[in-house]
Structure formats: structure tokens, C-alpha cells
Design a protein around this motif. Structure first.
Motif, PDB file in Angstrom:
ATOM      1  N   PRO A  97       0.855  -1.197   0.000  1.00  0.00           N
ATOM      2  CA  PRO A  97       0.000   0.000   0.000  1.00  0.00           C
ATOM      3  C   PRO A  97       0.887   1.242   0.000  1.00  0.00           C
ATOM      4  CG  PRO A  97      -0.562  -1.502   1.797  1.00  0.00           C
ATOM      5  CD  PRO A  97       0.757  -1.936   1.265  1.00  0.00           C
ATOM      6  N   VAL A  98       0.644   2.170  -0.914  1.00  0.00           N
ATOM      7  CA  VAL A  98       1.548   3.315  -1.065  1.00  0.00           C
ATOM      8  C   VAL A  98       0.776   4.629  -1.032  1.00  0.00           C
ATOM      9  CG1 VAL A  98       3.269   4.444  -2.526  1.00  0.00           C
ATOM     10  CG2 VAL A  98       3.162   1.946  -2.419  1.00  0.00           C
ATOM     11  N   ALA A  99       1.190   5.519  -0.147  1.00  0.00           N
ATOM     12  CA  ALA A  99       0.733   6.909  -0.130  1.00  0.00           C
ATOM     13  C   ALA A  99       1.872   7.759  -0.659  1.00  0.00           C
ATOM     14  CB  ALA A  99       0.351   7.338   1.276  1.00  0.00           C
ATOM     15  N   ASP A 127       3.255  -3.352   5.509  1.00  0.00           N
ATOM     16  CA  ASP A 127       4.048  -3.172   4.296  1.00  0.00           C
ATOM     17  C   ASP A 127       3.842  -1.800   3.653  1.00  0.00           C
ATOM     18  OD1 ASP A 127       5.995  -4.281   2.657  1.00  0.00           O
ATOM     19  OD2 ASP A 127       4.529  -4.947   1.152  1.00  0.00           O
ATOM     20  N   ALA A 128       3.138  -0.911   4.339  1.00  0.00           N
ATOM     21  CA  ALA A 128       2.837   0.399   3.749  1.00  0.00           C
ATOM     22  C   ALA A 128       4.108   1.197   3.491  1.00  0.00           C
ATOM     23  CB  ALA A 128       1.904   1.186   4.663  1.00  0.00           C
ATOM     24  N   ARG A 129       4.057   1.977   2.420  1.00  0.00           N
ATOM     25  CA  ARG A 129       5.180   2.826   2.030  1.00  0.00           C
ATOM     26  C   ARG A 129       4.700   4.256   1.830  1.00  0.00           C
ATOM     27  NH1 ARG A 129       7.066  -1.765   2.549  1.00  0.00           N
ATOM     28  NH2 ARG A 129       8.868  -2.640   1.428  1.00  0.00           N
ATOM     29  N   LEU A 130       5.664   5.186   1.879  1.00  0.00           N
ATOM     30  CA  LEU A 130       5.405   6.591   1.574  1.00  0.00           C
ATOM     31  C   LEU A 130       6.401   7.038   0.521  1.00  0.00           C
ATOM     32  CD1 LEU A 130       3.937   9.314   2.228  1.00  0.00           C
ATOM     33  CD2 LEU A 130       5.779   9.748   3.880  1.00  0.00           C
ATOM     34  N   ALA A 154      11.207   2.656   4.635  1.00  0.00           N
ATOM     35  CA  ALA A 154       9.854   2.610   4.074  1.00  0.00           C
ATOM     36  C   ALA A 154       9.439   3.934   3.426  1.00  0.00           C
ATOM     37  CB  ALA A 154       8.847   2.236   5.166  1.00  0.00           C
ATOM     38  N   VAL A 155      10.295   4.959   3.511  1.00  0.00           N
ATOM     39  CA  VAL A 155      10.017   6.244   2.876  1.00  0.00           C
ATOM     40  C   VAL A 155      10.952   6.406   1.687  1.00  0.00           C
ATOM     41  CG1 VAL A 155       9.838   8.736   3.160  1.00  0.00           C
ATOM     42  CG2 VAL A 155       9.337   7.239   5.091  1.00  0.00           C
ATOM     43  N   LEU A 173       0.867   5.353  -6.996  1.00  0.00           N
ATOM     44  CA  LEU A 173       0.306   5.556  -5.660  1.00  0.00           C
ATOM     45  C   LEU A 173      -1.059   4.888  -5.528  1.00  0.00           C
ATOM     46  CD1 LEU A 173       1.052   9.374  -5.145  1.00  0.00           C
ATOM     47  CD2 LEU A 173       2.523   7.421  -4.576  1.00  0.00           C
ATOM     48  N   ASP A 174      -1.418   4.603  -4.281  1.00  0.00           N
ATOM     49  CA  ASP A 174      -2.783   4.187  -3.962  1.00  0.00           C
ATOM     50  C   ASP A 174      -3.600   5.354  -3.422  1.00  0.00           C
ATOM     51  OD1 ASP A 174      -2.619   1.310  -4.543  1.00  0.00           O
ATOM     52  OD2 ASP A 174      -1.180   1.279  -2.891  1.00  0.00           O
ATOM     53  N   VAL A 175      -2.925   6.318  -2.789  1.00  0.00           N
ATOM     54  CA  VAL A 175      -3.605   7.496  -2.261  1.00  0.00           C
ATOM     55  C   VAL A 175      -2.611   8.647  -2.260  1.00  0.00           C
ATOM     56  CG1 VAL A 175      -3.043   6.884   0.137  1.00  0.00           C
ATOM     57  CG2 VAL A 175      -4.930   8.452  -0.312  1.00  0.00           C
ATOM     58  N   PHE A 176      -3.105   9.832  -2.573  1.00  0.00           N
ATOM     59  CA  PHE A 176      -2.272  11.038  -2.534  1.00  0.00           C
ATOM     60  C   PHE A 176      -2.522  11.746  -1.220  1.00  0.00           C
ATOM     61  CE2 PHE A 176      -1.199  15.479  -3.459  1.00  0.00           C
ATOM     62  CZ  PHE A 176       0.059  15.311  -4.036  1.00  0.00           C
TER      63      PHE A 176
END
Length: 294
Positions: A97-99, A127-130, A154-155, A173-176
Motif C-alpha cells: 500500500p503506497v501513499a 508493508d505500507a510505504r510513503l 519505508a520512505v 500511488l494508492d492514495v495522494f
């Protein structure tokens, strides 16, 4: 005709050498802006908020809101695998998941808020990333914030990238996410929306015009990092909601197509019989050698 796209908060860091209180700098900014804009027969601004802000600070009205406009042929949903290619280039797992954020890394953008929210997001989505795209005076500090929060790896800080690669970022991205408190419209948010992405944005400036609560994303109070993390989890953790919100973003971005903006300006220009009215012309600066004005 004139158009205004700035507020004092955009330039205060650059004039700190004047050593004046922020309130005095803002007053000087608006006094000069009103003096210049008063020469135009008509003044526009990119959003209703920007228009009302200019009027409240002395710009003769009515100031008319006309969107900056967006090239919807350039920013569109990813049908070519651009997002996957961007993820591969930057070592981002396909299923993570990526923001992400795109823009200047300066003080008023508050990019530290999504960075500090990431460890809270990863409690639910490990597993989220930025992704942070851009450069500015805050870049070194943001790296330090990520390290101290334990999310350095992770950033993804890309620094400046080519203009051609910008659409690929949104596709990946998944969300901005936008934490900037001095946005008069936010073209980067519109670009992400035109790519079909949900938005999580701070409840400040003109961002509420774009980030519509529960429709194409969520807003959060400035400085409330746990609230920001909660909104991100609510989007990233619900693929169905993510898809629905992305479709809503597409619809909203469609209202800001460049053709509509050009049509609006053409109508305004054609409606003016005396485009320059009001105060006398500004005086040119004196030549330091001759004292003449040129």
C-alpha cells in the motif's frame, strides 16, 4: 486582466532576512498586491477561497474564481503499466500500500506529518510505504524524521525527477496525501485525482474544495498525526472504498479541464471593453546612474 495565485505564507521563509514580524510582512505583502491588482479591470483567482482572501485583504472586487485548469490528456488513469514500472525503478513492492506526495519540501508543506504518520499506519498495514517526490529546504530534516521514527527504509525520497516522470508517480500511488496549509488550489492534488487516486488532505486552505470528506477521500486537522494515520488506513485498508473514491476523484478533476479554463478566460476577455482601468501606471524604478526612469 490580472490573476493572483500567491499568499504571504508562500514567501515568508524566503524573506526571513528582513527580520520583521510575520504579521507585518503579511500586511506589506497584501498592501503591495492590492496596489498592483487595482490597476486591472478584472482580477481572477484559482478558487473561491483565493478570491475571497484577496478581497478581504484589499484587492478591489469582485475577484472571480477561475480554476488553473489541467491537461486531462496527460494525467489520466494508468492503462499502460506506468505505475508498476515506477515501483520497480524505486524498489517498491508491487503489492505494498503506497501513499505519496509531490511538491516542494518547504516548511508550509508540512511533509513531516505524513512521514510521522507512517509508523502508525504500519501498525495496521505493515508493508505500507510513503513516496516523497521533490526537493526543498526541509529535505534533510525529513530524512532525519523518517530515521528517528523508524521508517527510514519505508520512505522513498526521489528528489527532483523529470517532468515526464511525474504522471508515473501518481500512477504508482494508492492514495495522494497533502498536508500543506497554504494551498490556493493545489495542482498536484488535481493531477493525482485526474489519475484516479483518492486524496487525504489537511483541512486547510483550498484543499477542502478538492478533498471532499467521504466522497473522494478524507480530511484531517492540521497537526493531528494520529488522525492523518487513521484516514490513510481507512483508504489503504479498503480496496473497494479506494476504487470508489478514485472514481469520484476522476469526476471532480473533470470539472477542472484546461479547455473549460481557457473558455472561461476567453469569455472574460471578450466581456471587457476597457481592460485597464483605475489607478495611474506604476512608476518605473530610477536608473541608478542617470536618475531617469526607463
Amino acid at each position: 486582466m490580472a490573476t493572483t495565485h500567491m499568499i504571504p505564507e508562500n514567501i515568508l521563509p524566503a524573506v526571513s532576512f528582513l527580520h520583521l514580524p510575520p504579521a507585518q510582512l503579511k500586511k506589506l505583502f497584501w498592501r503591495d498586491a492590492a496596489r498592483v491588482l487595482a490597476r486591472a479591470g478584472l482580477v481572477t483567482a484559482p478558487t473561491p477561497l483565493a478570491a475571497s482572501l484577496a478581497e478581504r485583504n484589499g484587492v478591489p472586487g469582485p475577484v472571480l474564481p477561475v480554476s488553473n485548469g489541467l491537461d486531462l490528456s496527460r494525467f489520466r488513469p494508468d492503462t499502460e503499466g506506468r505505475g508498476a514500472a515506477f515501483r520497480i525503478r524505486h524498489g517498491i513492492p508491487e503489492t505494498a500500500p503506497v501513499a505519496g506526495f509531490v511538491g516542494r519540501l518547504d516548511r508550509e508543506k508540512h511533509v513531516d506529518e505524513p512521514v510521522r504518520a507512517l509508523p502508525l499506519v504500519r501498525r495496521t498495514l505493515p508493508d505500507a510505504r510513503l513516496v516523497v517526490v521533490g526537493d526543498g529546504e526541509e529535505r534533510a530534516r525529513l530524512h532525519a524524521v523518517a530515521r528517528s521514527a523508524g521508517v527510514g527504509p519505508a520512505v522513498v525520497f526521489t528528489g527532483r525527477i523529470s517532468d515526464d516522470e511525474i504522471p508515473d508517480v501518481y500512477a504508482a500511488l494508492d492514495v495522494f496525501v497533502n498536508a500543506g496549509t497554504a494551498e490556493l488550489q493545489s495542482l498536484v492534488t488535481l493531477e493525482a485525482m485526474a489519475t484516479g487516486k483518492p486524496v487525504v488532505a489537511v483541512d486547510a486552505g483550498a484543499l477542502p474544495h478538492l478533498a471532499r470528506q467521504g466522497e473522494n477521500g478524507f480530511r484531517y486537522p492540521h497537526g493531528d498525526v494520529p488522525a492523518l494515520a487513521d484516514r490513510l488506513v481507512r483508504v489503504l485498508g479498503d480496496p473497494a472504498a479506494m476504487a470508489t473514491m478514485g472514481e469520484a476523484s476522476l469526476r471532480i478533476a473533470g470539472e477542472h479541464g484546461m479547455d473549460a479554463t481557457l473558455d472561461a478566460f476567453e469569455v472574460l476577455y471578450r466581456s471587457r471593453t476597457a481592460p485597464i482601468v483605475g489607478t495611474r501606471p506604476l512608476r518605473r524604478p530610477a536608473d541608478r546612474r542617470t536618475g531617469s526612469r526607463r
